[in-house]
Write a protein that holds these residues in place. Structure first.
Motif, mmCIF file in Angstrom:
data_model
loop_
_atom_site.group_PDB
_atom_site.id
_atom_site.type_symbol
_atom_site.label_atom_id
_atom_site.label_comp_id
_atom_site.label_asym_id
_atom_site.label_seq_id
_atom_site.Cartn_x
_atom_site.Cartn_y
_atom_site.Cartn_z
ATOM 1 N N ASP A 133 -7.774 -1.790 -1.555
ATOM 2 C CA ASP A 133 -8.629 -0.860 -2.301
ATOM 3 C C ASP A 133 -7.786 -0.010 -3.263
ATOM 4 O O ASP A 133 -6.765 0.548 -2.860
ATOM 5 C CB ASP A 133 -9.352 0.047 -1.289
ATOM 6 N N ASP A 134 -8.222 0.037 -4.535
ATOM 7 C CA ASP A 134 -7.695 1.010 -5.482
ATOM 8 C C ASP A 134 -6.178 0.908 -5.698
ATOM 9 O O ASP A 134 -5.495 1.932 -5.806
ATOM 10 C CB ASP A 134 -8.044 2.424 -4.939
ATOM 11 N N LEU A 135 -5.655 -0.317 -5.715
ATOM 12 C CA LEU A 135 -4.212 -0.446 -5.996
ATOM 13 C C LEU A 135 -3.987 -0.136 -7.471
ATOM 14 O O LEU A 135 -4.760 -0.567 -8.326
ATOM 15 C CB LEU A 135 -3.720 -1.859 -5.654
ATOM 16 N N PRO A 136 -2.923 0.581 -7.791
ATOM 17 C CA PRO A 136 -2.696 0.968 -9.189
ATOM 18 C C PRO A 136 -2.140 -0.196 -10.028
ATOM 19 O O PRO A 136 -1.778 -1.251 -9.496
ATOM 20 C CB PRO A 136 -1.652 2.083 -9.066
ATOM 21 N N LYS A 181 0.844 -1.204 0.000
ATOM 22 C CA LYS A 181 0.000 0.000 0.000
ATOM 23 C C LYS A 181 0.880 1.256 0.000
ATOM 24 O O LYS A 181 0.622 2.209 -0.736
ATOM 25 C CB LYS A 181 -0.900 -0.033 1.244
ATOM 26 N N SER A 212 2.619 1.637 -3.338
ATOM 27 C CA SER A 212 1.693 1.893 -4.459
ATOM 28 C C SER A 212 1.495 3.403 -4.677
ATOM 29 O O SER A 212 1.019 3.824 -5.714
ATOM 30 C CB SER A 212 0.336 1.229 -4.194
ATOM 31 N N ARG A 213 1.896 4.200 -3.681
ATOM 32 C CA ARG A 213 1.769 5.659 -3.817
ATOM 33 C C ARG A 213 2.961 6.245 -4.580
ATOM 34 O O ARG A 213 3.009 7.443 -4.840
ATOM 35 C CB ARG A 213 1.744 6.306 -2.434
ATOM 36 N N ASP A 219 -9.787 -4.974 3.094
ATOM 37 C CA ASP A 219 -10.388 -4.214 1.990
ATOM 38 C C ASP A 219 -9.678 -2.872 1.818
ATOM 39 O O ASP A 219 -9.416 -2.440 0.700
ATOM 40 C CB ASP A 219 -11.887 -3.962 2.256
ATOM 41 N N THR A 220 -9.340 -2.230 2.935
ATOM 42 C CA THR A 220 -8.662 -0.931 2.865
ATOM 43 C C THR A 220 -7.279 -1.091 2.210
ATOM 44 O O THR A 220 -6.870 -0.268 1.391
ATOM 45 C CB THR A 220 -8.486 -0.348 4.289
#
Ligand SMILES: Cc1cc2nc3c(=O)[nH]c(=O)nc-3n(C[C@H](O)[C@H](O)[C@H](O)COP(=O)(O)OP(=O)(O)OC[C@H]3O[C@@H](n4cnc5c(N)ncnc54)[C@H](O)[C@@H]3O)c2cc1C
Length: 366
Positions: free
Chosen positions: A113-116, A17, A20-21, A109-110
């Motif tokens: 969520d929304d992994l690129p 996570k 991923s940023r 889920d958090t």
């Protein structure tokens, strides 16, 4: 930069996570199970006790090492990171921190969520080999070379025998040493456990004794099993017992009357026949058969339950093998995180905290 993460558990997914940023990282996560994060789901009885308010180094088996870790990343920082992922938290009266939903699936889920597109999670892919090549790392003879590899493969704690077989055998291909492993945060088997107490729950001050020497003292709820004891306070006592190498001559002293300094058994019995208004009915039934002092109820430790009942593992990659950024010394590009390292904390969110703190420190160093 190409990054491989071995294991999609707490440390691996938290690291994923964070990375991923970053625009400069492509991440491949190798996970041997068909699903990710199974221990996160099981944690805290399905509620996921993620961390604890005010984590201190003394709550771990290597306090000096943890002092360095906490100087870089403390519970406030991990709390902020969870919140930055969108996870709302709540703290109970004892300082344990859970997701607001009190549902571990929310945590997973958090994280997912929304992994690129720069992140690939390959489930059902066990890593069995790691080899250095041209200053990079090859995983399982695969085609890709990775600039950095982060070992997040956890421990066999909580697993049945079949799943424990060959656990972390890829570590030998690097090769890295491991200190001996033992199940920890696990119930005690008791030599003289009264069978009729099975299922009885009671609050007590628990003292772990080696002969006349007190090793541990904590108050909490205990649960009697057919041949032993469990409960958070018991799991914490087991951590101390394991750190000392499971000494033979240990026993527990339970004080069911803690916090009642004026109470005396002798005075009570002047007016009452037994302890029926004082103790759990099963304890009172035992008292009637075989009187005991409820301030000093002695139980002799036979050992601990096995791996299946354990929450964490004592032992792992020695902390002397990693530097302050958790980079593995002598193996450029390799890092180790979480329970794979020889670090274990007490019950209450300390182990999931450690997994996430490792991920944070590594992410900042990569
Ligand atoms: C029942 C239970 C309840 C718990 N409750 C709590 C709690 O409430 N609070 C708390 O702080 N701690 C709790 N813990 C402990 C906590 O879950 C662990 O300390 C934490 O999950 C460790 O994180 P990790 O990333 O190091 O390892 P894990 O979360 O175990 O992840 C390791 C991952 O690596 C994968 N893997 C292993 N080998 C390979 C390989 N060769 N190739 C590819 N993948 C591999 C595994 O399948 C796994 O998915 C609990 C543990 C258990 C068993």
């Amino acid at each position: 930069m190409e990054i491989a993460i071995i294991g999609a558990g707490a440390s691996g997914l938290f690291l994923t996570k964070l990375l991923s940023r970053r625009k400069d990282c492509r991440v491949t996560v190798f996970e041997k199970a068909e699903k990710v994060g199974s221990k996160i789901k099981a944690s805290g009885g399905g509620k996921a006790n993620l961390l604890h308010d005010g984590i201190t180094p003394e709550c771990y088996n290597h306090p000096e090492f943890m002092r360095q870790i906490l100087a870089k990343c403390d519970d406030r920082r991990i709390r902020e990171l969870w919140e930055s992922f969108g996870l709302l938290l709540r703290t109970d009266e004892e300082g344990r921190i859970y997701p607001w939903s009190e549902f571990s699936q929310t945590v997973l889920d958090t994280l997912l969520d929304d992994l690129p597109g720069s992140v690939t999670i390959r489930c059902g892919t066990e890593v069995f080999k790691l080899q250095p090549e041209s200053g990079k790392w090859r995983v399982n003879d695969g085609p890709a070379l990775f600039d950095r590899v982060v070992l997040c493969s956890g421990s066999p704690a909580g697993m049945i025998a079949r799943n424990r077989q060959g656990y972390n055998r890829y570590i030998e291909t690097i090769p890295l040493p491991m200190t001996p492993l033992a199940p920890s945060l696990v119930g005690f088997k008791i030599r003289n456990c009264p069978r009729k107490l099975e299922g009885c729950r009671a609050k007590a001050e628990v003292r772990l004794m080696q002969g006349a020497r007190g090793l541990f003292r904590e108050t909490g709820e205990i649960t009697f099993k057919e041949d032993g004891l469990s409960g958070i306070v018991i799991l914490n006592a087991s951590a101390i017992y394991n750190r000392l190498g499971q000494p033979q001559d240990c026993h527990l002293l339970l004080d069911f009357m803690y916090g009642q300094p004026g109470w005396s058994l002798r005075e009570h019995l002047k007016q009452h026949r037994d302890l029926c208004g004082v103790l759990h009915p099963k304890l009172n039934a035992l008292y009637r058969r075989q009187p005991f002092d409820p301030k000093r109820f002695r139980l002799d430790i036979e050992g601990t339950y096995g791996w299946e009942g354990a929450q964490v593992c004592h032992g792992g990659i020695p902390i002397s093998c990693v530097d302050e950024h958790l980079a593995i010394k002598g193996f450029p590009g390799l890092y180790a995180a979480g329970e794979l390292l020889d670090i274990d904390g007490v019950c209450g969110g300390y182990n999931l905290f450690f997994a996430c703190a490792c991920a944070d420190i590594i992410a900042r160093n990569i």
